[in-house]
Design an enzyme around this catalytic site. Sequence first.
Site, mmCIF file in Angstrom:
data_model
loop_
_atom_site.group_PDB
_atom_site.id
_atom_site.type_symbol
_atom_site.label_atom_id
_atom_site.label_comp_id
_atom_site.label_asym_id
_atom_site.label_seq_id
_atom_site.Cartn_x
_atom_site.Cartn_y
_atom_site.Cartn_z
ATOM 1 N N LYS A 1 -42.589 -1.803 37.245
ATOM 2 C CA LYS A 1 -41.507 -2.135 36.165
ATOM 3 C C LYS A 1 -39.993 -2.014 36.380
ATOM 4 O O LYS A 1 -39.391 -2.879 36.088
ATOM 5 C CB LYS A 1 -41.961 -1.338 34.654
ATOM 6 C CG LYS A 1 -40.862 -1.171 33.802
ATOM 7 C CD LYS A 1 -41.104 -0.144 32.568
ATOM 8 C CE LYS A 1 -40.724 1.255 32.813
ATOM 9 N NZ LYS A 1 -39.289 1.429 32.570
ATOM 10 N N ASN A 2 -39.962 -0.855 37.020
ATOM 11 C CA ASN A 2 -38.333 -0.630 37.262
ATOM 12 C C ASN A 2 -38.007 -1.652 38.505
ATOM 13 O O ASN A 2 -36.529 -1.450 38.636
ATOM 14 C CB ASN A 2 -37.902 0.729 37.477
ATOM 15 C CG ASN A 2 -38.379 1.541 36.218
ATOM 16 O OD1 ASN A 2 -38.288 1.100 35.061
ATOM 17 N ND2 ASN A 2 -38.313 2.953 36.399
ATOM 18 N N ASP B 1 -39.438 10.767 36.615
ATOM 19 C CA ASP B 1 -40.478 10.085 35.732
ATOM 20 C C ASP B 1 -41.655 10.374 35.766
ATOM 21 O O ASP B 1 -42.576 10.388 34.996
ATOM 22 C CB ASP B 1 -40.357 8.502 36.117
ATOM 23 C CG ASP B 1 -39.027 7.960 35.694
ATOM 24 O OD1 ASP B 1 -38.487 8.345 34.812
ATOM 25 O OD2 ASP B 1 -38.909 6.621 36.218
ATOM 26 N N CYS C 1 -35.797 5.012 26.341
ATOM 27 C CA CYS C 1 -36.264 6.266 26.037
ATOM 28 C C CYS C 1 -35.129 7.288 25.825
ATOM 29 O O CYS C 1 -33.929 7.478 26.446
ATOM 30 C CB CYS C 1 -37.047 6.778 26.994
ATOM 31 S SG CYS C 1 -38.629 5.832 27.325
ATOM 32 N N ARG D 1 -45.049 -0.026 27.098
ATOM 33 C CA ARG D 1 -43.725 -0.215 27.744
ATOM 34 C C ARG D 1 -43.717 -0.346 29.202
ATOM 35 O O ARG D 1 -43.080 -0.915 30.163
ATOM 36 C CB ARG D 1 -42.320 0.344 27.398
ATOM 37 C CG ARG D 1 -42.225 0.253 25.726
ATOM 38 C CD ARG D 1 -40.828 0.809 25.545
ATOM 39 N NE ARG D 1 -39.891 0.793 26.581
ATOM 40 C CZ ARG D 1 -39.339 1.846 26.906
ATOM 41 N NH1 ARG D 1 -39.223 3.005 26.532
ATOM 42 N NH2 ARG D 1 -38.486 1.904 27.857
HETATM 43 N N1 EPU Z 1 -25.592 8.540 34.164
HETATM 44 C C1 EPU Z 1 -24.419 9.037 34.008
HETATM 45 N N2 EPU Z 1 -23.450 7.777 33.923
HETATM 46 C C2 EPU Z 1 -23.786 6.425 34.138
HETATM 47 C C3 EPU Z 1 -25.221 6.320 34.525
HETATM 48 C C4 EPU Z 1 -25.989 7.446 34.728
HETATM 49 O O1 EPU Z 1 -24.013 10.185 33.604
HETATM 50 O O2 EPU Z 1 -22.972 5.522 33.977
HETATM 51 C C5 EPU Z 1 -26.451 9.814 34.527
HETATM 52 C C6 EPU Z 1 -27.767 9.787 33.149
HETATM 53 O O3 EPU Z 1 -27.310 10.180 32.241
HETATM 54 C C7 EPU Z 1 -28.769 10.551 34.059
HETATM 55 C C8 EPU Z 1 -28.571 10.254 35.259
HETATM 56 O O4 EPU Z 1 -27.317 9.576 35.573
HETATM 57 O O5 EPU Z 1 -28.513 11.825 33.724
HETATM 58 C C9 EPU Z 1 -29.691 9.345 36.131
HETATM 59 O O6 EPU Z 1 -29.354 7.977 35.187
HETATM 60 P P1 EPU Z 1 -29.664 6.420 36.023
HETATM 61 O O7 EPU Z 1 -28.538 5.614 35.802
HETATM 62 O O8 EPU Z 1 -30.219 6.671 37.412
HETATM 63 O O9 EPU Z 1 -31.167 6.058 35.195
HETATM 64 P P2 EPU Z 1 -31.324 4.681 34.607
HETATM 65 O O10 EPU Z 1 -30.963 3.688 35.552
HETATM 66 O O11 EPU Z 1 -31.053 4.918 33.184
HETATM 67 C C10 EPU Z 1 -33.649 4.429 36.008
HETATM 68 C C11 EPU Z 1 -34.829 4.173 35.369
HETATM 69 C C12 EPU Z 1 -35.515 5.313 34.720
HETATM 70 C C13 EPU Z 1 -35.494 6.536 35.545
HETATM 71 C C14 EPU Z 1 -34.026 6.856 35.906
HETATM 72 C C15 EPU Z 1 -33.927 8.012 37.211
HETATM 73 C C16 EPU Z 1 -35.023 1.776 34.985
HETATM 74 C C17 EPU Z 1 -35.148 0.686 34.190
HETATM 75 N N3 EPU Z 1 -35.073 3.053 34.529
HETATM 76 O O12 EPU Z 1 -32.779 5.004 34.581
HETATM 77 O O13 EPU Z 1 -37.035 5.228 34.279
HETATM 78 O O14 EPU Z 1 -35.843 7.662 34.889
HETATM 79 O O15 EPU Z 1 -33.704 5.645 36.795
HETATM 80 O O16 EPU Z 1 -34.871 7.719 38.267
HETATM 81 O O17 EPU Z 1 -35.010 1.495 36.406
HETATM 82 C C18 EPU Z 1 -38.971 5.282 32.942
HETATM 83 O O18 EPU Z 1 -39.443 4.335 33.863
HETATM 84 O O19 EPU Z 1 -39.425 5.811 32.319
HETATM 85 C C19 EPU Z 1 -37.512 5.579 33.350
HETATM 86 C C20 EPU Z 1 -36.914 6.332 32.502
#
Ligand code: EPU
Length: 441
Positions: A22-23, A305, A116, A397
């Site tokens: 998915k990701n 995750d 989420c 999802r």
């Molecule tokens: N963060 C910030 N500022 C930003 C962006 C992120 O402070 O501008 C913080 C977030 O609040 C969090 C941390 O950085 O505390 C990690 O966030 P990240 O941006 O790495 O996560 P994401 O891109 O929103 C993706 C995956 C998530 C997974 C995380 C961490 C996708 C679509 N989602 O989310 O997957 O948990 O990386 O590995 O790729 C899931 O599949 O269930 C899922 C939540």
Amino acid sequence: MDIWHVRGGNRLFGSCRVQGSKNASLPLLAASMVFPARSVIRNVPRLRDVDAAVAILSHLGCRVEAEEGELYIDARSVTGAEIPHALMAEMRSSVIFMGALLARCGEARLSLPGGCQLGKRPIDLHLSALRAMGAEISQEGSNIFCRAAKLHGAEIELRFPSVGATENAMLAACAAEGRTTIRGAAREPEIVSLQQYLASLGVHITGAGGDTIVICGASPRESTDFTVPSDRIVASTLACACAAAGGRIILTGADPEHFLTVLHFLNEAGCDIIHFNDIVEISSNGELHAPKRIVTAPYPGFPTDAQPILMAALLRAQGTTHITETIFENRFRQVSELRRLGTDIRVEGTEARLRGVKELHGETLTAPDLRGGAAMIVAGLTARGETRVIDAGHITRGYESFDDRLCALGAEVWIEHKGKGTYENAIEQDQSAAGKQARRV
Ligand code: EPU
């Protein structure tokens, strides 16, 4: 609203092909509109989040056809740069379209993304990376307006290796004049597959998998054909399910390198693990020993995750596990529900202490989010009697045909599709069952 039913007690045996990631799929779909090109993307899982990304592409004027796990995307006909709130609210990954739209159209009008509820989840890193490349960004309430007559290469330093911010910066940099360097980049396998896809479209990009990614423009190609890698969190979930329930399963089409940390803890808990090329075999007698400490971390560390899911697998393990969550503020939302099964878990801030119990008993639980929902299914496999998981669509999802896959391995899992009011019905049924039991005693 769906109710997932799990009757615990069956061991799992057999083989299971791991779905596409998915990701990895979601950023590829956003990337498919960066150039006026055609893409065939294979091994795309059939998921609600993928449907949401396809709806965004179609809204923006791309032609998308789906066939048996393959998506045919024609992005030569992009007509708009605005994504309505209803589409943005469907998932977190919709925010990646910001970089893609800026690269393709020089502007993006969208709103804060859904997804989420795992904590604050700000997008400041996304915005500062895009601003460094020359984008002007303003925000009114939840609406975001981005514009860049011309993007230019930049030195970007991320203070945290955010997956989404790295992806957004990579996409915008495809159209930037000059060289963009992203330091402190996320190193997840999804970043590597995004680089491979962009390179297949003619982008000059190197470094993904390490902490510095360099993008130096593109010599765009007309088309590409790309296969999505397997889903490391789904593979981890199936491995944890077998570990907890006992049995022996063989995962095919997996990439063990991508979830080695999860396999490491399952091995420490007493499972036998063998992996060779894209095959992973997990054997468990269902009697696990609690690993002492698990700490989530950005890749290649233990994935956040997989944290709720491994926790679910260890509920009956002998001993105590301390789990530290370092990525999201709110990633123990499964705990209050898992307690209803008779578990012994205490949470203080970012620390959870899990003491294994001898037996779990089935209950009605409410899935708080995608991985929390999957964790409840894993827990239900080892509980006595029936566990019901009320799920507002979270599990589908991220997991394709999860019920069928588990059933094929010998589990008893089925989904009841219900309309509104289901939650109240389920609670009522539960209370009356509890009442009957109490009277019998
Ligand atoms: N963060 C910030 N500022 C930003 C962006 C992120 O402070 O501008 C913080 C977030 O609040 C969090 C941390 O950085 O505390 C990690 O966030 P990240 O941006 O790495 O996560 P994401 O891109 O929103 C993706 C995956 C998530 C997974 C995380 C961490 C996708 C679509 N989602 O989310 O997957 O948990 O990386 O590995 O790729 C899931 O599949 O269930 C899922 C939540």
